[in-house]
Design a protein around this motif. Structure first.
Motif, mmCIF file in Angstrom:
data_model
loop_
_atom_site.group_PDB
_atom_site.id
_atom_site.type_symbol
_atom_site.label_atom_id
_atom_site.label_comp_id
_atom_site.label_asym_id
_atom_site.label_seq_id
_atom_site.Cartn_x
_atom_site.Cartn_y
_atom_site.Cartn_z
ATOM 1 N N VAL A 248 20.383 92.721 41.184
ATOM 2 C CA VAL A 248 19.320 91.775 40.803
ATOM 3 C C VAL A 248 19.655 90.338 41.185
ATOM 4 N N GLY A 249 20.757 90.154 41.922
ATOM 5 C CA GLY A 249 21.153 88.798 42.310
ATOM 6 C C GLY A 249 21.641 87.971 41.142
ATOM 7 N N GLY A 250 22.232 88.644 40.166
ATOM 8 C CA GLY A 250 22.712 87.952 38.980
ATOM 9 C C GLY A 250 24.200 87.663 39.027
ATOM 10 N N THR A 251 24.732 87.216 37.910
ATOM 11 C CA THR A 251 26.144 86.860 37.780
ATOM 12 C C THR A 251 26.831 87.844 36.841
ATOM 13 N N PHE A 252 27.886 88.458 37.308
ATOM 14 C CA PHE A 252 28.678 89.341 36.459
ATOM 15 C C PHE A 252 29.917 88.601 35.969
ATOM 16 N N ILE A 253 30.172 88.670 34.669
ATOM 17 C CA ILE A 253 31.355 88.038 34.086
ATOM 18 C C ILE A 253 32.245 89.126 33.511
ATOM 19 N N ASP A 254 33.413 89.294 34.097
ATOM 20 C CA ASP A 254 34.394 90.254 33.593
ATOM 21 C C ASP A 254 35.241 89.558 32.543
ATOM 22 N N VAL A 255 35.098 89.966 31.293
ATOM 23 C CA VAL A 255 35.797 89.296 30.197
ATOM 24 C C VAL A 255 37.199 89.849 29.972
ATOM 25 N N THR A 256 37.558 90.924 30.672
ATOM 26 C CA THR A 256 38.828 91.609 30.425
ATOM 27 C C THR A 256 40.050 90.690 30.447
ATOM 28 N N PRO A 257 40.178 89.758 31.418
ATOM 29 C CA PRO A 257 41.378 88.907 31.440
ATOM 30 C C PRO A 257 41.551 88.033 30.204
ATOM 31 N N TRP A 258 40.484 87.834 29.442
ATOM 32 C CA TRP A 258 40.586 87.008 28.228
ATOM 33 C C TRP A 258 41.046 87.835 27.031
ATOM 34 N N PHE A 259 41.242 89.134 27.266
ATOM 35 C CA PHE A 259 41.657 90.033 26.200
ATOM 36 C C PHE A 259 42.917 90.824 26.543
ATOM 37 N N CYS A 260 43.154 91.044 27.814
ATOM 38 C CA CYS A 260 44.239 91.937 28.217
ATOM 39 C C CYS A 260 45.041 91.389 29.392
ATOM 40 N N ALA A 261 46.335 91.665 29.353
ATOM 41 C CA ALA A 261 47.219 91.457 30.512
ATOM 42 C C ALA A 261 47.936 92.795 30.692
ATOM 43 N N ASP A 262 49.225 92.842 30.406
ATOM 44 C CA ASP A 262 49.926 94.135 30.423
ATOM 45 C C ASP A 262 49.462 95.017 29.271
ATOM 46 N N SER A 263 48.974 94.391 28.220
ATOM 47 C CA SER A 263 48.397 95.102 27.078
ATOM 48 C C SER A 263 47.235 94.268 26.558
ATOM 49 N N CYS A 264 46.539 94.801 25.569
ATOM 50 C CA CYS A 264 45.416 94.086 24.948
ATOM 51 C C CYS A 264 45.823 93.757 23.508
ATOM 52 N N PRO A 265 46.364 92.558 23.270
ATOM 53 C CA PRO A 265 46.915 92.201 21.953
ATOM 54 C C PRO A 265 45.849 92.094 20.863
ATOM 55 N N ALA A 266 46.300 92.224 19.636
ATOM 56 C CA ALA A 266 45.412 92.084 18.486
ATOM 57 C C ALA A 266 45.285 90.631 18.040
ATOM 58 N N ILE A 267 46.322 89.834 18.317
ATOM 59 C CA ILE A 267 46.343 88.406 17.981
ATOM 60 C C ILE A 267 46.582 87.631 19.271
ATOM 61 N N ILE A 268 45.706 86.684 19.556
ATOM 62 C CA ILE A 268 45.847 85.871 20.770
ATOM 63 C C ILE A 268 45.641 84.402 20.398
ATOM 64 N N GLY A 269 46.616 83.578 20.720
ATOM 65 C CA GLY A 269 46.463 82.150 20.463
ATOM 66 C C GLY A 269 46.146 81.802 19.025
ATOM 67 N N ASP A 270 46.847 82.421 18.078
ATOM 68 C CA ASP A 270 46.605 82.204 16.649
ATOM 69 C C ASP A 270 45.227 82.668 16.203
ATOM 70 N N GLN A 271 44.597 83.523 16.994
ATOM 71 C CA GLN A 271 43.260 83.998 16.666
ATOM 72 C C GLN A 271 43.275 85.511 16.425
ATOM 73 N N ILE A 272 42.554 85.938 15.412
ATOM 74 C CA ILE A 272 42.319 87.369 15.196
ATOM 75 C C ILE A 272 41.221 87.774 16.164
ATOM 76 N N VAL A 273 41.515 88.703 17.037
ATOM 77 C CA VAL A 273 40.586 89.020 18.116
ATOM 78 C C VAL A 273 39.449 89.930 17.660
ATOM 79 N N TYR A 274 39.784 90.979 16.917
ATOM 80 C CA TYR A 274 38.788 92.016 16.624
ATOM 81 C C TYR A 274 38.405 92.070 15.152
ATOM 82 N N ALA A 275 37.140 92.387 14.921
ATOM 83 C CA ALA A 275 36.647 92.723 13.587
ATOM 84 C C ALA A 275 36.397 94.222 13.604
#
Length: 348
Positions: free
Chosen positions: A294-321
């Motif tokens: 559709v000529g749109g923009t795709f944003i892959d959010v994965t790098p903001w959540f995962c590197a070698d693993s997907c941590p539960a706490i990132i930058g003093d923030q609770i990631v998941y509810a």
């Protein structure tokens, strides 16, 4: 007049406010036996959302100086080896985030019931710069609603009004969904999809963001493949006004168990609570291919959540509810990253 806020705080427990701080009028009202239902209603109305989720309670630095994507990526990498719980993360917040409590991710007063097929008033679902004539619509299910904190800040920073057109379990792709709680086809969602298409046609927003949960909402025996998802997203986007820009916001990781619950039990061994990206990150090709179609923009959010693993706490923030949503606080944390990805569309 009774200080309802103070009385509600007292009813929460002595750790919040001492009984000695109650005024005589408050104590008299309590002793007189205020009707339980009235008191409950008053406390629910006056009590602030857990962890300060209210979109109005935002510090100025969060609006004016968003966390950069580079800093988010550094924080994600650092979090993969983090063992001890940061001191800024309260245990009470972990308990609150262990369950899938809507207070952690849903916009207050903007959660349609199962039966609702439309909204008569978009006011409670409107955020960002309320005076702006430029509009962003965020469309999808609860996995779209959980991003409201991020888009609220983006709207305020970039002078866009933001409207959340979200309904739980009613995804952004034009498909026939299943209502698991009722054990039947989600007919109300089908009607909602028609209504939201009409609203978008009427309002002519500059940008529509499609977001939501991919995987398992079509019902028993129905396979939700990337191709099916792609076709449904394309069908949604092709209904938009000609000049509306489309953004496909990819899925967040899907942890197998509630990460915050694990952290609460393992505060000195957080690596145990991280997810394996190969297992947690869903297939994003339905999103990316639909955006291309559709000529749109795709944003892959994965790098903001995962590197070698997907941590539960990132930058003093609770990631998941729970395990199905992110906290809107973490959404705010990565709002600068979304803003960067959308920069060509947002303008000055």
């Amino acid at each position: 007049m009774v200080d309802v806020v103070g009385l509600c705080k007292y009813l929460e427990g002595p750790q919040v406010v001492s009984a000695k701080k109650l005024t005589r009028k408050m104590a008299a009202a309590a002793a007189a036996g205020v009707a339980a239902t009235l008191m409950l209603t008053a406390c629910q109305a006056e009590k602030p959302d857990a962890q300060g989720w209210d979109s109005g309670q935002v510090t100025n630095w969060a609006i004016d100086e968003p966390v950069t994507e580079a800093d988010v990526l550094k924080a994600v990498t650092a979090a993969t080896t983090l063992k001890d719980l940061p001191t800024k993360v309260r245990k009470s917040d972990l308990v609150a985030a262990s369950g899938d409590d809507q207070k952690a991710w849903a916009l207050p007063r903007c959660t349609p019931t199962i039966e609702q097929t439309k909204l008569d008033d978009l006011g409670p679902c409107t955020l960002g710069d309320l005076k702006s004539e430029r509009e962003i619509f965020v469309v999808g299910d609860s996995a779209a609603a959980m991003w409201y904190g991020a888009f609220d800040l983006i709207g305020k920073r970039k002078a866009w009004k933001v409207v959340m057109l979200t309904k739980n379990n009613c995804g952004p792709a034009t498909l026939t969904y299943y209502q698991w709680q009722r054990g039947r086809t989600f007919t109300e969602c089908t009607e909602w999809q028609k209504w939201r298409a009409g609203v978008i046609e009427r309002e002519q927003p500059g940008i529509v963001v499609l977001a939501g949960w991919y995987g398992g909402n079509l019902g028993p025996g129905k396979k939700e493949t990337p191709q099916v998802w792609r076709d449904g997203l394309v069908k949604t986007a092709t209904q938009f006004p000609k000049n509306t820009k489309v953004v496909m916001l990819g899925n967040t990781p899907h942890p197998a168990t509630p990460p915050a619950e694990c952290v609460a039990s393992n505060p000195s061994n957080l690596v145990e609570c991280a997810s394996d990206p190969e297992q947690a990150v869903p297939d994003q090709t339905g999103w990316s291919r639909a955006a291309k179609d559709v000529g749109g923009t795709f944003i892959d959010v994965t790098p903001w959540f995962c590197a070698d693993s997907c941590p539960a706490i990132i930058g003093d923030q609770i990631v998941y509810a729970g395990k199905n949503h992110i906290t809107q606080k973490y959404g705010r944390y990565v709002s600068g990253s979304i803003e960067k990805a959308m920069a060509p569309l947002l303008g000055a």
